[in-house]
Design a protein around this motif. Structure first.
Motif, PDB file in Angstrom:
ATOM      1  N   MET A  96       0.889  -1.042  -0.052  1.00 44.56           N
ATOM      2  CA  MET A  96      -0.095   0.198   0.076  1.00 44.56           C
ATOM      3  C   MET A  96       0.958   1.031  -0.110  1.00 44.56           C
ATOM      4  N   THR A  97       0.380   2.465  -0.451  1.00 43.09           N
ATOM      5  CA  THR A  97       1.106   3.692  -0.349  1.00 43.09           C
ATOM      6  C   THR A  97      -0.068   4.901   0.043  1.00 43.09           C
ATOM      7  N   PRO A  98       0.613   5.757   0.546  1.00 42.35           N
ATOM      8  CA  PRO A  98      -0.166   6.837   0.935  1.00 42.35           C
ATOM      9  C   PRO A  98      -0.790   7.700  -0.008  1.00 42.35           C
ATOM     10  N   GLY A  99      -2.002   8.115  -0.045  1.00 41.66           N
ATOM     11  CA  GLY A  99      -2.659   9.035  -1.076  1.00 41.66           C
ATOM     12  C   GLY A  99      -2.948  10.265  -0.129  1.00 41.66           C
ATOM     13  N   PRO A 100      -3.945  11.237  -1.034  1.00 41.28           N
ATOM     14  CA  PRO A 100      -4.131  12.341  -0.249  1.00 41.28           C
ATOM     15  C   PRO A 100      -4.965  12.296   0.636  1.00 41.28           C
ATOM     16  N   MET A 101      -5.109  13.056   1.725  1.00 43.46           N
ATOM     17  CA  MET A 101      -6.260  13.151   2.595  1.00 43.46           C
ATOM     18  C   MET A 101      -6.245  12.043   3.799  1.00 43.46           C
TER      19      MET A 101
END
Length: 188
Positions: A96-101
Motif C-alpha cells: 500500500m502507498t499513502p494517498g491524499p487526505m
C-alpha cells in the motif's frame, strides 16, 4: 436549497457526524457478518472497497472475507480534485502507498471497474442519502459507474450513530443502494 445554504448545512452535518462517530470494538467483524448474511455481492462481482482511516468503521474484515470468497477486491486511488476515483486490485499482503487526505491505496496494478461498491460516509439517512467528506469523489464515481452499469450496487458503511434525520443534498449527490452499520442493513 441554494448553494450557500446547502454548503453551510453540509458543513454542520459533517461536524455533527464526526462527533458521533466512535470506534466500537468488534464493529468491523459485525459489519462483515451483516453484509455477508443480509446483502452479499453476487458471485463474481468485482468489489470496490476502501481502506478505513481514522475512526471510520473498519472495512478490512469485510475486504478479507470477500477476497477469500473469490471476489476481485479493488481499492480506490484518489485522483486530482474534480475527477472520479479509479480502482486497483487489492489482496491481503498487497503493498500500500499513502494517498491524499490520509487515504491509502495499492501501490500498483492496472485499473479495474467495480460493479459492487463499499462506500465511506460521514452521515446518512434512511432515504439512501450520504454525506461524504466534501470532495465529491464518490458522487462523481457513482454517476460515472452507473452510466455504464445502472444496476451498480453501492453500500454505504458507517456506525449506526452516524444516522441523521435528513442529509442535506444537492443535484450532484448520488444516492446509495443500501447502508450497512454494526446494527443492520438499511434499504431505502
Amino acid at each position: 436549497m441554494t448553494e450557500a445554504p446547502l454548503l453551510a448545512a453540509k458543513a454542520e452535518a459533517r461536524r455533527t457526524a464526526l462527533a458521533a462517530r466512535c470506534a466500537w470494538p468488534g464493529a468491523g467483524d459485525m459489519l462483515r457478518d451483516l453484509i455477508l448474511r443480509e446483502a452479499p455481492p453476487p458471485p463474481g462481482a468485482v468489489i470496490g472497497g476502501f481502506w478505513s482511516m481514522g475512526n471510520e468503521i473498519p472495512t478490512r474484515p469485510l475486504l478479507e472475507a470477500l477476497h477469500a470468497r473469490g471476489h476481485v477486491v479493488a481499492l480506490p486511488v484518489t485522483p486530482p480534485r474534480g475527477n472520479p476515483l479509479f480502482f486497483r486490485p487489492w489482496s491481503p499482503g498487497t503493498a500500500m502507498t499513502p494517498g491524499p487526505m490520509g487515504t491509502q491505496h495499492p501501490a500498483g496494478g492496472d485499473a479495474v471497474t467495480p460493479d459492487w461498491l463499499i462506500v465511506p460516509l460521514l452521515a446518512f439517512d434512511r432515504s439512501g442519502a450520504r454525506l461524504g467528506y466534501g470532495g465529491g469523489y464518490y458522487d462523481r464515481t457513482l454517476t460515472l459507474l452507473r452510466a455504464s452499469n445502472p444496476s451498480l450496487t453501492a453500500i454505504g458503511v458507517a456506525y449506526a450513530a452516524q444516522e441523521i434525520t435528513q442529509v442535506p443534498t444537492g443535484p450532484h449527490d448520488a444516492p446509495l443502494t443500501a447502508i450497512a452499520t454494526e446494527r443492520g442493513v438499511i434499504r431505502p
